[in-house]
Design a protein around this motif. Structure first.
Motif, PDB file in Angstrom:
ATOM      1  N   THR A 270       0.838  -1.193   0.000  1.00  0.00           N
ATOM      2  CA  THR A 270       0.000   0.000   0.000  1.00  0.00           C
ATOM      3  C   THR A 270       0.875   1.246   0.000  1.00  0.00           C
ATOM      4  N   ALA A 271       0.287   2.384  -0.349  1.00  0.00           N
ATOM      5  CA  ALA A 271       1.021   3.649  -0.345  1.00  0.00           C
ATOM      6  C   ALA A 271       0.548   4.575   0.759  1.00  0.00           C
TER       7      ALA A 271
ATOM      8  N   THR B 237      -0.697   5.308   4.894  1.00  0.00           N
ATOM      9  CA  THR B 237      -0.665   4.859   6.284  1.00  0.00           C
ATOM     10  C   THR B 237      -2.010   4.298   6.702  1.00  0.00           C
TER      11      THR B 237
ATOM     12  N   CYS C  97       3.714  -3.354   3.798  1.00  0.00           N
ATOM     13  CA  CYS C  97       4.760  -2.392   3.434  1.00  0.00           C
ATOM     14  C   CYS C  97       4.344  -1.583   2.218  1.00  0.00           C
ATOM     15  N   ASP C  98       5.148  -0.586   1.909  1.00  0.00           N
ATOM     16  CA  ASP C  98       4.923   0.267   0.742  1.00  0.00           C
ATOM     17  C   ASP C  98       5.174  -0.511  -0.544  1.00  0.00           C
ATOM     18  N   TYR C  99       4.505  -0.061  -1.629  1.00  0.00           N
ATOM     19  CA  TYR C  99       4.726  -0.667  -2.944  1.00  0.00           C
ATOM     20  C   TYR C  99       6.215  -0.806  -3.268  1.00  0.00           C
ATOM     21  N   ASN C 100       6.999   0.202  -2.854  1.00  0.00           N
ATOM     22  CA  ASN C 100       8.407   0.262  -3.247  1.00  0.00           C
ATOM     23  C   ASN C 100       9.177  -0.995  -2.868  1.00  0.00           C
TER      24      ASN C 100
ATOM     25  N   ARG D 223       2.603   5.650  -9.693  1.00  0.00           N
ATOM     26  CA  ARG D 223       3.749   5.266  -8.870  1.00  0.00           C
ATOM     27  C   ARG D 223       4.754   4.453  -9.677  1.00  0.00           C
TER      28      ARG D 223
END
Length: 832
Positions: free
Chosen positions: A264-265, A267, A367-370, A404
């Motif tokens: 996810t991007a 919080t 965690c973030d997509y990154n 993104r």
């Protein structure tokens, strides 16, 4: 480390497998975290090391066997521990009968150091060789065995050897000690996996299924089982978070996957995933789940400088880290940032590195997509060198992934920045200065070609070769730990962008990229590698998983997202109907106003203001107004204030109260304006986390007047927030949300036209309507919510716009500023 065959035929034991290298690097690591040891990617060093390995191996003669696979199994009561590895070299001496009588295990290590200064082998390197030596000695029943450590400098190719002969008793005692130390970790892995699977067998969905939710869960599970990519359009209220997490967890229980990445991007959506896992834990689930947070937000120091001279958490980190990892994984279940910070402070270790290490023992990673998709940030411990696993990717708010991904797989080189770095390089390296000057000259040639707003280039091969050479020179300097003084950070930032630019330049192709140059607002000359269609790059990452689910409340039209988020044609797509009663929501399309640039002005702004005034006056409550830019919402706000001043002046009782700034030091953050019967709240740029929280807290307050919050469309408050229980009764969207016309959008439109798509729709319409639908989705979040959605732009009459509407918007009613009050009155009277 991986538990395999836990579900085994009767009489067979489960097996835990770990490589020899991972075993010794995990158990015997020591010392500090130290960012002063150079900036070269260890995987690049490994590639260079592989070349040196082959060169040495080829020079060792006919009795030297290279890359010898070795395996060994240790049997315990309940499971088998399997060790495997590959010795760089093995020499077997045989007698006249062909029996092996002595052996030498050779371990080759390429180093960016002066190996001739080494006085002894590195502990973990020697341990790796000794493990291989024990396996060989055991297999051939040898009385002694020789271990040779071969160190080679990757720059000079100088070689230094360390040789030592061990008796079988010595090497066995050492090996059994290492295995004994590791046993508690193997025990945890085996017994935890068993508890995990047992707990899932009786796990129940934590709620009563809503309409259609059971089918949704089944569709997700079916996609995982069939190794497919699934696209899911699921409106607010369908419970899509738990409906994805639950079947993914059930797949773990069937040994279909090792772990689940919830990506996810935002919080807010990460917290929703955390809460979903917590619900399952309350229901008996025994899995470990961790939330990964950016390094800057995890650091316990004032500045994220991993230097043991300044950071106590970096100093001696590896001497203490394994103890704290074991504490965390044996005591915690849903592992959050605060939990990790607590352990890091108690044990004095780096909390970010602790989080990464703990993640390898967890089945769920939020965690973030990154961490999965970005080639510069991805989790190498899971995905290095294209290493795939039985992972599941759950991609939340997937409508964000297109933009993104374009950012992740694009890069820009700035001519003026090259000149700045050249000035910093002059006192340091003539070779580096010359390489920078060569890149600058090539950029100057492209600059002369750029005679308009934007110039598309067919190829930049000359520049790429020059950048490749420049990158190599930088790395040679970093290996020698040469510094650039006060410009060190700026130079490092440039180097990382250069490295990314070069990597993308070799991967890009005309089917997915455009190369173009232009000038920015400061007249700097930029050369862009622009990834317009990121599907191929994303597909490379999706192949690392067993199955992936893209889900969002706004994935329409679905073909647009399928085209750009993967290039696999055999994918599933499902549409989940809304569970909410449409009678609780009035959806109006204002057709006598527009946000088109050609129509912007006082007359149009006044009509927008009248719409807001009519909607807010119809019922007291909290409203959100979304506009396409900060300037636009400010222009509308001013007109709205004028309208209220005139309205109250006619009644003779207008009263201006005070402006109370939430943050007084910066005029660019949000502020409130208070009138007799309405408060205005305005989003500003550069808001801190605290300011965002304060902004949302305004919706919690009890007041005897209405509140109108002016926000940007596509901004931080237009998605991912829940204002339920009457905290929001109206959303007003000013305009169709189309991106501003610019070089990249024009390029994008032409690109899709060229490939048979509708360029306008792909470049402007779909991204714009995505923002509109997301903003409108702030209103109805639960079955008890009631309110008005007003989409104000004449373009919403057009079928091309309305075909992007969710199914549940089939009751949208056209309106004008003159008759909107009547429709509002009728709606609110019915609801009262």
């Amino acid at each position: 480390m991986k538990v395999s065959r836990l579900v085994t035929p009767e009489g067979e034991k489960a097996q835990i497998n770990i490589s020899v290298r991972n075993l010794v690097e995990f158990l015997l690591r020591e010392g500090d975290i130290d960012n002063r040891r150079g900036s070269v990617d260890p995987f690049e060093a490994m590639q260079e090391g592989s070349r040196i390995h082959r060169k040495i191996q080829n020079s060792m003669g006919p009795f030297y066997s290279a890359e010898v696979p070795l395996k060994y199994a240790v049997e315990y009561d309940d499971y088998i521990l399997g060790l495997e590895g590959r010795a760089d070299g093995l020499v077997l001496d045989r007698d006249e009968n062909g029996d092996v009588v002595t052996a030498t295990v050779d371990e080759i290590k390429g180093m960016y150091m002066d190996v001739m200064t080494f006085e002894k082998p590195v502990l973990v390197h020697e341990a790796q060789a000794k493990c291989y030596a024990y396996i060989v000695a055991k297999e051939y029943e040898l009385e002694t065995i020789e271990v040779q450590m071969t160190y080679v400098s990757l720059e000079t190719e100088e070689i230094k050897y360390f040789n030592k002969i061990y008796t079988y008793e010595e090497i066995e005692e050492w090996f059994l000690t290492i295995i004994g130390i590791f046993k508690k970790w193997a025990d945890f892995q085996f017994y935890h996996k068993k508890e995990l699977i047992d707990s899932i067998q009786g796990l129940q969905f934590p709620y009563d299924y809503r309409d259609g939710q059971k089918k949704l869960v089944a569709d997700v599970y079916r996609s995982i089982y069939r190794r497919k990519t699934l696209f899911m359009q699921a409106p607010t209220g369908t419970g899509k978070t738990i409906a994805n997490v639950f079947p993914a967890v059930m797949a773990l229980g069937q040994n279909l996957a090792e772990r689940v990445f919830y990506l996810t991007a935002k919080t807010a959506t990460a917290l929703a995933a955390r809460d979903a896992y917590s619900l399952l834990v309350e229901g008996g689930y025994e899995g470990k789940t961790i939330m990964l947070t950016a390094k800057e937000k995890m650091c316990l120091c004032d500045e994220a400088d991993c230097n043991p001279d300044y950071c106590p958490y970096a100093r001696g980190h590896f001497d203490r880290i394994n103890d704290v990892i074991y504490e965390v994984i044996t005591k915690e279940t849903v592992i959050t940032r605060d939990i990790l910070l607590g352990y890091a402070q108690e044990y004095v270790v780096c909390p970010f590195e602790l989080a990464l290490d703990v993640s390898t023992w967890c089945e769920g990673i939020i965690c973030d997509y990154n961490y999965v998709f970005d080639p510069n940030v991805y989790l190498k411990r899971f995905f290095a060198e294209g290493k795939s696993g039985e992972h599941i990717f759950l991609v939340d708010e997937a409508h964000n992934m297109v933009d993104r991904a374009r950012e992740m797989y694009s890069e820009t080189l700035i001519k003026e920045e090259i000149l700045s770095i050249k000035r910093y390089a002059k006192p340091v390296s003539r070779k580096l200065t010359n390489a920078l000057e060569k890149c600058n000259r090539i950029m100057l040639e492209y600059k002369r070609l750029c005679d308009s707003d934007i110039t598309v280039l067919e190829d930049i091969d000359t520049l790429v070769y020059a950048c490749d050479n420049l990158q190599m020179i930088f790395e040679q300097l970093f290996k020698k730990e040469i510094k650039f003084g006060i410009y060190q950070d700026e130079v490092l930032d440039f180097y990382f962008r250069l490295r990314n630019f070069t990597a993308i330049a070799y991967q890009q192709d005309r089917a997915h990229y455009r190369i173009y140059c232009d000038f920015d607002e400061d007249k700097n000359f930029n050369l862009h590698l622009y990834c317009i269609d990121p599907s191929a790059q994303l597909q490379d990452r999706l192949r690392l998983a067993r199955a992936s689910v893209y889900f969002s409340a706004t994935l329409l039209p679905i073909d647009y997202y399928k085209d750009l988020l993967c290039n696999d044609k055999d994918v599933y797509a499902i549409y989940v109907d809304s569970v909410f009663d449409q009678k609780n929501r009035l959806l109006l399309l204002g057709t006598d106003v527009t946000s088109k640039y050609t129509r912007r002005g006082d007359d149009e702004y006044t009509k927008f203001a009248k719409y807001i005034h009519s909607i807010v006056s119809a019922k007291q409550g909290n409203y959100m107004v979304f506009g396409p830019s900060y300037k636009f919402i400010e222009d509308i706000r001013q007109k709205y204030v004028e309208l209220m001043e005139n309205d109250f002046s006619d009644q003779g009782d207008f009263a201006w109260e005070n402006i109370s700034e939430i943050e007084r030091e910066d005029s660019e953050v949000s502020y409130k304006e208070e009138f007799d019967n309405v408060e205005l709240l305005v989003q500003r740029q550069k808001m801190t986390e605290q300011e965002r929280e304060d902004f949302l807290l305004e919706f919690e307050k009890q007041r005897d007047k209405s509140m109108v919050a002016f926000c940007t469309l596509g901004g931080i408050f237009s998605e991912g927030i829940d204002l339920v229980g009457g905290k929001l009764i109206g959303v007003i969207v000013l305009g169709a949300g189309l991106p501003q016309v610019g070089n990249e959008r024009k390029l994008m439109s032409d690109f899709f036209d060229e490939y048979g798509k509708n360029g306008f729709e792909y470049a402007y319409l779909y991204p714009g309507m995505n923002k509109v639908i997301q903003a409108a989705g702030r209103l109805i979040r639960t079955k008890d919510d009631v309110g008005v959605i007003a989409l104000l732009d004449e373009r919403f009459r057009f079928s091309s716009y309305r075909k992007t509407f969710p199914r549940e918007w089939n009751d949208a009613a056209f309106t004008t500023v003159d008759d909107v009050s009547v429709k509002l009155t009728n709606f609110w009277e019915k609801k009262s």
